[in-house]
Each structure stands twice: as C-alpha cells, then as structure tokens.
Scaffold this active site. Sequence first.
Site, short mmCIF file in Angstrom:
data_model
loop_
_atom_site.label_atom_id
_atom_site.label_comp_id
_atom_site.label_asym_id
_atom_site.label_seq_id
_atom_site.Cartn_x
_atom_site.Cartn_y
_atom_site.Cartn_z
N HIS A 189 68.84 -50.41 -35.03
CA HIS A 189 69.49 -49.10 -34.82
C HIS A 189 69.45 -48.25 -36.09
O HIS A 189 69.63 -47.03 -36.01
CB HIS A 189 70.93 -49.28 -34.33
N ASP A 242 69.04 -55.96 -31.65
CA ASP A 242 69.16 -55.04 -32.77
C ASP A 242 68.52 -55.56 -34.05
O ASP A 242 69.09 -55.45 -35.13
CB ASP A 242 70.63 -54.72 -33.03
N SER A 284 75.35 -51.93 -42.01
CA SER A 284 74.48 -52.32 -40.90
C SER A 284 73.15 -52.86 -41.42
O SER A 284 72.57 -52.32 -42.37
CB SER A 284 74.21 -51.13 -39.99
#
Length: 669
Positions: free
Chosen positions: A243, A296, A367
């Site tokens: 992402h 992801d 992330s």
Amino acid sequence: MKSCLMNFIVQTMLVCTGSAAMADVSIPSQGHIPIEVVDVIRLTGPDYDLLEQDSKLIAIETVVGCTAATRGTWEHLPDGQMLWRLRVLSPGAVHLSFGFHKFDMPKTASLQAGTLDGAEVTCVYDASSPAPRGGVWTRVLRSDEIIIAATMQPDDIRAFERGVELSVVNEGFRGFGVGSSSRTVFSCQKDVICPIAHPWRCEVKSVGMYTFQVAGGGMSYCSGSLINNTSQDRRPLFLTAQHCIEHAVMSSIRVYWNFEHSVCRVYNSDEADDPGNGSLNQSTAGAQILVSGVPDMALLELSGSPGADDATWAGWSRGSTAQLFGGAAIHHPDAQEKRFSTANRTHSTVGWWGGSLSYGAVAGGSSGSPLFDDNGRIRGQLYGHDDLGCSSENTHYYGLSLFYAWDSLQPYLDPGNSGTVQVDSLCSTNTWTGSCCLAISRDGHSEFYDCLLDLTEAECDDMFGEGSDDDGWYQLLPSFYLGRSCEDIICEVDGEWTLTDPCCIGWTCIDVFEETCLSLGGTFYPHEDDFNWSCSWGFPPAHCQLNDPDPPINPPGPPGCPDLFVEDCEGHCAPEVWIGDGQCDYYEHYWDQHMINFDCAAFDFDGGDCVEYWNCRVDINGDSVVNAGDVESIIYWWGQWVADIDGDGNTGVTDLLMILQWWGAQCSE
C-alpha cells in the site's frame, strides 16, 4: 541582505549510491561571489491546507519547469569554466528536494545542490549519472533556502540548457527531525541506540526510511528492510508494504540509512518528544518492483548498493508458526529517526500477524517496517493498526507474506530453490568493537579482573572460562560494551564488581547501569553479589511481575507449590497473583523455565483475563464477532495451520469446537 559565500567543500564523508560512478568531487569554492546576485525562484511556502487533505504527505509538490536558458545566473570562473547557479527560496519550508524530469548532462558538466552553509549537500551529478524513466530526484536538504549550482566548459552551455530541466520542487512541512508531528506521541518511543534494542542491533541496521513521489501529488514516506537470501550475495532486496508504493514514482524512491538519534532519550519524557539529530548523508536512490501481492507485501530491488558500510541483510522465516513469543518492530514513525518497539502477544489470523507492542508505538511512516521474531528473523511487514498512540492494548497487523507469497518470493529469496524455511541475518556489525569487562567469580562472589579494549562481542564472549588456582575454583565472566572505551564504563568501584544490576522494566528484566535503568523508567535492584543476582544468573524471572523486593522463589523440591504459588492448568507452579491481573497467561510468560497456562475452567480462564483474548483469537475472519463466518474459515483452512486456534499447528476438530464454545462472543481488540 548580508553577503553569504557559496561553498560546497564538504567537511565530512557523504555517501550516495544508486547511480553509476557518480563523481566523487564537490563543486569548488567560488571565492567571493555573493549569493544575493544569484537569480531566485521564490515560492510561497508549503500549502498547509493540503496537509489536512492528505496526512500521508511530508512535502507539497510545486511545478517550476525551468532550465538554465530561462533561470539562473552565469559567471566566469578563473580556471576558464562557467558557473551556473539558481537559488530556491520557500519561506517556512523545513526541507526542500528537487526533481529533474530531463537530465541529459553534457560530458564536462557536474551539478550539485546544498544549503547556504554547506552543511547538507546532494551527490555530485555528472554525465555518468543515469537518468531513469521518471527523472532524477535529489535527497532532502533541511533548509528553506537552497543553491543549485553546475560547472562546465563554455562549449557545453547550450547542451546543458537543452538537456537539464528543473521540473519540481518538493516543499517539506514535516519529517526528518524537523517540523511538527501532527499525529504521534513520541514520548513512548525508544531510540534504536537505547540498551533495550541492543539484542537487535544487527537487525536495526537493515531498516531504512524511504521517500517517494506520489504521482500527481507530493512526497510521501514509509519504512522497509533489506532482506537476505539463501545465496548470501548481498543483493539489494528491500521488503516493504504494497500500500506504500501503489502510486509511487519508482525512480523517485530514496532509502535513507542510519537516520538515527545519537543518544538514548528518556522514556516518556519531553526530551523523547523533541526532534532528533539524525543524519541524512547515507542514501540509495531508485528501485524496481520484483513482487507485490497479498497480504500487502512488496519486494523491491534497489538500483544500487546500500549507502552504508554497516548495512545488514535481515534474516527471515517463512514457517507456519501459529504464535510468536516476543520479538521487535523497528521503524520510522512519522518520518522521524528510527525507533524500536518490543512486540508481544503476537498470533496469526487469516492473512496477518496480529499483536501488541509492550514498548513504543507505530505511526504513519512505520508501514512496511519488519516484524522480527525473537531470533531476529523477519516474519512480516506492517500493514496497519487499530489505533495510534502508546497503549499496549492496540493491535497491529503484519502480513504473513513470506508464507502466503512464497511461490512468488522463492526465485529471489531462495534462488537455488533449496527449500530453506529460515535464514539468519547477514550482519556486518559482528566486526564492531568495544570494551570487554572481565570479572572473576569465586563461591558466588565476584570482583573486577580486567578490561580489554577493541574486542568484538564474539571475542569477548570467548573470554568466558573456568578453572582453579591457588585460591580455588573460579569462573571468568565477560561483559561486552559496544563502541565504548574502558574509561567510559565502570568495571570497578572500591574493589567491588559493580558493572550492572537487575532492572525491572514492566515485566522485563535486563542487566544495566542504574542510570540507564532509571532513564528507561525501570526499577533498579542493586546487589553486592552480581553472580547470584542478575537477570541471567539467578534473579527471579517473576521478580518484575510481582514487584516485590523479596519474592518467594519456586525451588526444586517435593511436590506442591510454596505459599503464594499455585499449580497452573498443567501442574507447573506459578505466582497466584498472575490470576486476574489483567494479562492472559496462556503460554505467554515463563516461571521456573515453564510457559504458564491459567487459561482453563479451573481458574475461570485466568480470572477472566483470557476471555477477551480468546474472543479475538477465535474470531478468525476478523469481523469482531464469533459466528458462522468463522466456521466457514475453519472449513476453508481445514488441515492447514492458518486457522489454528488451539496452537497444535493444525486446523481441525478441536478448533471447530472452540468456535462453538465461544459462539456469539464479541471481540473489541
């Protein structure tokens, strides 16, 4: 305006990779050419309204589209070369960086950008610098006023004007230790230099923060990690989250290495919330996507070797373990210096590792950062979390990508198709040296013996030994201090061995100095006899849990448990106060070398502590309630480990029965 001098003579070594044979010289000092005569592009400063629209950005993109034919100032140099300079001013910006969509440098030209004082400069770009599709993007420079300069022979002026275009200026409003953080409380974050991160100091060097241009937007950021392969060939493979890069201009990716604060800031203090002093001098530019997929995961290959001599290629495990006990998360929250968090209560759900952090917190920018198990191997990369902040009750989700995507990852992580399930880190820090303090212990009493300088940790550990002399039997006990000199550590005080003592930090016991213990918010337990009283040599493991200076110890002896202790569901003695203390004791904590389990009907499921734990563990599909959807998941994964609830490594009848037992239970984790 006062006269400033342009000087790109760099006083420290700047490392910049990701391009072929970049020039290793800097633009020379231009004597007394005043800055104020240089043509200026005056920008309005960052558009903070856009910050409210997209909190993932750290810089706003401003299109300028200028060449040396239309902007900038030309001067003759004494050596016959021509100097072109352009000044970029963005009042209020905390950092600037630049994108060149056209970058066809003539053979005698070299270009560089830097702050007015020369404290931060980019690499030198010349004709050997590649111009990938998407353009050339410079590193971040922390100032609101930058000089871009180029030198060349007069015959190359026209080629430079036609071939090089400054297309974009990124005006930064936060990140890189400057600006304000709008979302994260950093006081609970731990710097990676802190003692609590020392067991993972090899893995710390694998993690980098990277920035990238968002197509049609500005500059965004995430974390990721170099990852090893079975060939051990230091191929620049970089694991991150899908992402993060969905809309990234791949040529604009720049990974910053060793962006770390230089000292350990006090836990939960105002100091820990302040901007740090990390350097941006080591970076790698450009990347290509090798693999991306669910859940992801993205595997990139960087366009050059890591711009750091001490880089680590992190180990990994693609095994099907249903739970992890302990571990670490290493990341760059909110585009700030690298931080360290300890992980616990980590278990697998469908597609994810779900767990909480006992120290630290993740934020935007974390992330893609790796989750390491307690063996220092990557198990997944960060996808997201249920809430920001410093609460250890927040759940964070890491992809089980190494397991799920192995067919796609195998050509890169196991190019020989050896079937390897796990690989250790390829660590350069094994050559780091420090001091080795030696103590001689006799009959449970220790005293200072010697301090040896410039040993590696392995060499220090090899000093351990035992034997006998005229005074009787002894043990030689070494303790290693990375990067420290013998003068900086206390090996002897009044003839007593007082190197370190036990420190309780929450429910964790570590051997540190008193000053370090207090800085971590711990409780220090000084003892005269370190050999018998240290975390690794007899300090009771549950001392920290009980918070009692003289807890009863569970000694070997006749059956039954001492006062204040009870037998758990499997007959192992454990502190009675663990029941109903707010922590689910289901193979999470040790006592007397046994994993303790109070999660059974006899103890009302650990006094109710495990009810919510099981509600969420049995909620396989993550819809916050145990229902038919979880039964469908059990059937779908029947015979595999993915939906294993009871921890036996297989999805089967007992897991289905547990679904029925907890039917209708709510999960709010």
